[in-house]
Structure formats: C-alpha cells, structure tokens
Design a protein around this motif. Sequence first.
Motif, short mmCIF file in Angstrom:
data_model
loop_
_atom_site.label_atom_id
_atom_site.label_comp_id
_atom_site.label_asym_id
_atom_site.label_seq_id
_atom_site.Cartn_x
_atom_site.Cartn_y
_atom_site.Cartn_z
N UNK A 109 -22.13 -18.58 45.53
CA UNK A 109 -22.77 -19.87 45.48
C UNK A 109 -22.89 -20.41 46.91
N UNK A 110 -24.03 -21.03 47.19
CA UNK A 110 -24.30 -21.60 48.50
C UNK A 110 -24.58 -23.09 48.33
N UNK A 111 -24.16 -23.88 49.31
CA UNK A 111 -24.45 -25.32 49.30
C UNK A 111 -25.40 -25.64 50.46
N UNK A 112 -26.34 -26.54 50.16
CA UNK A 112 -27.24 -27.07 51.17
C UNK A 112 -27.11 -28.58 51.14
N UNK A 113 -27.23 -29.20 52.31
CA UNK A 113 -27.06 -30.65 52.44
C UNK A 113 -28.31 -31.24 53.07
N UNK A 114 -28.78 -32.36 52.51
CA UNK A 114 -30.03 -32.96 52.94
C UNK A 114 -29.87 -34.47 53.12
N UNK A 115 -30.73 -35.04 53.95
CA UNK A 115 -30.78 -36.50 54.12
C UNK A 115 -32.23 -36.96 53.97
N UNK A 116 -32.37 -38.20 53.53
CA UNK A 116 -33.68 -38.84 53.37
C UNK A 116 -33.45 -40.34 53.36
N UNK A 131 -27.99 -35.63 49.84
CA UNK A 131 -28.06 -34.74 48.68
C UNK A 131 -27.29 -33.45 48.96
N UNK A 132 -26.51 -33.05 47.96
CA UNK A 132 -25.82 -31.76 47.99
C UNK A 132 -26.45 -30.90 46.91
N UNK A 133 -26.90 -29.72 47.29
CA UNK A 133 -27.54 -28.79 46.37
C UNK A 133 -26.72 -27.49 46.36
N UNK A 134 -26.20 -27.13 45.19
CA UNK A 134 -25.49 -25.87 45.03
C UNK A 134 -26.43 -24.90 44.32
N UNK A 135 -26.60 -23.72 44.89
CA UNK A 135 -27.58 -22.76 44.37
C UNK A 135 -26.93 -21.42 44.07
N UNK A 136 -27.58 -20.70 43.16
CA UNK A 136 -27.11 -19.34 42.87
C UNK A 136 -27.88 -18.34 43.74
N UNK A 137 -27.62 -17.06 43.55
CA UNK A 137 -28.22 -16.03 44.40
C UNK A 137 -29.72 -15.86 44.20
N UNK A 138 -30.26 -16.38 43.09
CA UNK A 138 -31.70 -16.24 42.85
C UNK A 138 -32.51 -17.30 43.60
N UNK A 139 -31.85 -18.31 44.16
CA UNK A 139 -32.55 -19.42 44.81
C UNK A 139 -33.09 -19.03 46.17
N UNK A 140 -34.31 -19.52 46.45
CA UNK A 140 -34.85 -19.50 47.81
C UNK A 140 -35.72 -20.74 47.96
N UNK A 141 -35.83 -21.24 49.18
CA UNK A 141 -36.66 -22.41 49.42
C UNK A 141 -38.13 -22.09 49.14
N UNK A 142 -38.54 -20.86 49.42
CA UNK A 142 -39.92 -20.45 49.17
C UNK A 142 -40.21 -20.46 47.66
N UNK A 143 -39.29 -19.92 46.87
CA UNK A 143 -39.45 -19.91 45.41
C UNK A 143 -39.51 -21.33 44.87
N UNK A 144 -38.61 -22.20 45.33
CA UNK A 144 -38.59 -23.59 44.87
C UNK A 144 -39.90 -24.29 45.23
N UNK A 145 -40.38 -24.08 46.44
CA UNK A 145 -41.62 -24.71 46.88
C UNK A 145 -42.80 -24.26 46.02
#
Length: 111
Positions: free
Chosen positions: A1-8, A54-68
């Motif tokens: 599992x990977x975590x990504x952190x964002x601000x807005x 924002x904290x986003x926890x993702x599994x191994x199938x996640x990619x920013x390209x796929x989400x976009x």
Amino acid sequence: MTKHYFALDLKDDKKLIEEYKKYHQEIWPEITESIIDSGIINLEIFNTGNRLFMIMEVDNSFSFEKKDKLDKDNIKVQEWETLMWKYQQALPTAKEGEKWVLMEKIYQLKA
C-alpha cells in the motif's frame, strides 16, 4: 500500500466552505464508486480555514494515469469536479488546470 498527500485551497468564504463540507458529508455514490474503481482503498480530507489536506491510500493497481483516464471518461465525475471548482481555488504553485497538488514528504519520525 502506498500513501499520497495533497493540498488544495478553498475560496476564502465561510458560506462556500460550509457548503463544500456539506457536499462531502454526502458524496455522490458514483464518485465513491469511481474512487474505489481506480485502486484507492482509503481517502481522507482534512480542513483548516480554507486549506484542505488529503491523504490517499492506494493499492498496487493504482496509477495517476489510470485515475485521470477513468475520471475523464466518467460524466458524473466531470459533473462533480465542475461543481467543486465553485468552492476550490488552485494553490499558487499549481500547474495550469491542476487542483490537488501532490505534496513532498520532508520528514518522518523513525523511533
């Protein structure tokens, strides 16, 4: 599992900030479904003043390209994102059209 952190940032208007929070108490089911389908297993948003974190926890199938791509192909996600821009404003460091800015981790306690 990977975590990504964002601000807005939100527009600095108490009424708009309260409306934004209300929308996030009852997220549209299509939005929740799109989040899960992209490989996000947990997502949390925190608020102080007009700043969001924002904290986003993702599994191994996640990619920013796929989400976009999934987001661009989903009319309800596009409707939601257009609606949310009523409340949001890009950070000064954001790229053109960028909402949530990925944050760089600069410290972690290792006890």
